[in-house]
Design an enzyme around this catalytic site. Structure first.
Site, PDB file in Angstrom:
ATOM      1  N   ASP A 134     123.781  22.885  -3.239  1.00 46.39           N
ATOM      2  CA  ASP A 134     122.752  22.560  -2.260  1.00 46.39           C
ATOM      3  C   ASP A 134     123.047  23.193  -0.897  1.00 46.39           C
ATOM      4  OD1 ASP A 134     121.611  20.983  -4.209  1.00 46.39           O
ATOM      5  OD2 ASP A 134     122.484  19.117  -3.440  1.00 46.39           O
ATOM      6  N   LYS A 135     121.999  23.347  -0.120  1.00 48.36           N
ATOM      7  CA  LYS A 135     122.118  23.902   1.228  1.00 48.36           C
ATOM      8  C   LYS A 135     123.183  23.176   2.039  1.00 48.36           C
ATOM      9  CE  LYS A 135     119.574  24.045   5.604  1.00 48.36           C
ATOM     10  NZ  LYS A 135     118.324  23.685   6.308  1.00 48.36           N
TER      11      LYS A 135
END
Length: 301
Positions: A134-135
């Protein structure tokens, strides 16, 4: 891809948008218009009303390639040889281009730094990307520099022989020092941007965890993924009542200890080298933001 309806009377386009990852309502309607969706063996229409158990056969066409622009950026290389590159991704960096992030992603940086030596299996938008994080998750990410390496690493990911270990800080104190969450994960029926533990239209998901240290109101844990579903650790820990510190999507909505995104770091990555067959172990120390939270927790003891 075959999915099964679970809500009586739901429109087919609405079902598709919540059941297929990254598929908007308008994109679902386009698939229906192009004849890519069948309901119980017959072409589906966007306003079809479903009955529980209806079999929905979805064919996702290959995406039209977009141009990913090489962008100069500082990338921390944790390991590299002629076949494999392992990046220690910082929190906040998106892995591959998407709407709103066309030229500021890890892929853009990789194209600038290693554009002439990346696997092409995943196309121009995900060159060499074997798996993603994920970011707002930091840590190790494996990149294949040729198609042979990509195929071998993808196979290890699929048969669970690639070992991925994460450090996390969760809210509350876990009852046991070790444990396993074995609960299937799928798209949330109420919010297509979220995942959840659900039996319908889901995939098996297994997370093993152990306590590293207990603090007042929080616990530092280490998780090993047996599977790799979207948001798996975040969903599983929230499911057992211990959401990740800072995770406003699956946990507490207000920031705690100055954290407005999940405290989750991919610490260890172990795989068999695709060419030599030798084991490779890569380690990424806890980043500054994670260390700062631990220091705050120490002072609260």
């Amino acid at each position: 891809m075959i999915l099964y309806a679970d809500i009586p009377g739901e429109r087919l386009d609405a079902f598709l948008s919540r059941s297929v990852e990254d598929l908007s309502r308008s994109a679902a309607q386009k698939l229906l218009e192009e004849g890519c969706v069948k309901r119980n063996g017959k072409p589906g229409k966007k306003n079809d009303r479903l009955e529980p158990g209806d079999a929905i056969d979805v064919t996702i066409p290959e995406p039209k390639p977009l141009e990913a622009v090489p962008t100069k950026m500082d990338l921390e290389i944790a390991y590299e040889d002629e076949d494999v590159l392992v990046i220690n991704k910082p929190k906040g960096l998106v892995v591959h281009p998407a709407a709103g992030h066309e030229d500021d992603t890890l892929v853009n940086g990789l194209l600038y730094a290693r554009g002439d030596s990346l696997s092409g299996i995943n196309g121009v938008l995900r060159p060499g990307i074997v798996h993603r994080i994920d970011k707002d998750t930091s840590g190790l990410l494996a990149i294949a520099k040729n198609d042979l390496a990509h195929s071998v690493l993808a196979s290890q990911l699929k048969d669970h022989t690639m070992c991925r270990t994460y450090d996390a800080i969760v809210c509350g104190n876990l009852k046991d020092d070790t444990g396993t969450v074995d609960a299937p994960i799928g798209r949330s029926p109420s919010d297509r941007k979220k995942m959840c533990v659900i039996t319908r239209n889901s995939k098996p998901a297994v997370t093993h965890y152990e306590v590293v240290k207990r603090y007042k109101g929080y616990t530092h844990i280490r998780c090993r993924l047996e599977t790799g579903r979207t948001h798996q650790i975040r969903v599983h820990m929230a499911y057992i009542g211990h959401p990740l510190l800072g995770d406003a999507v699956y946990g507490h909505k207000k920031p705690e200890l100055g954290q407005s995104s999940q405290c989750l770091h991919a610490t260890l990555l172990q795989f068999t080298h695709p060419r030599t067959g030798r084991p490779v172990l890569v380690y990424a120390p806890l980043p500054a933001y994670f260390q700062q939270v631990l220091e705050k927790l120490e002072r609260m003891q």
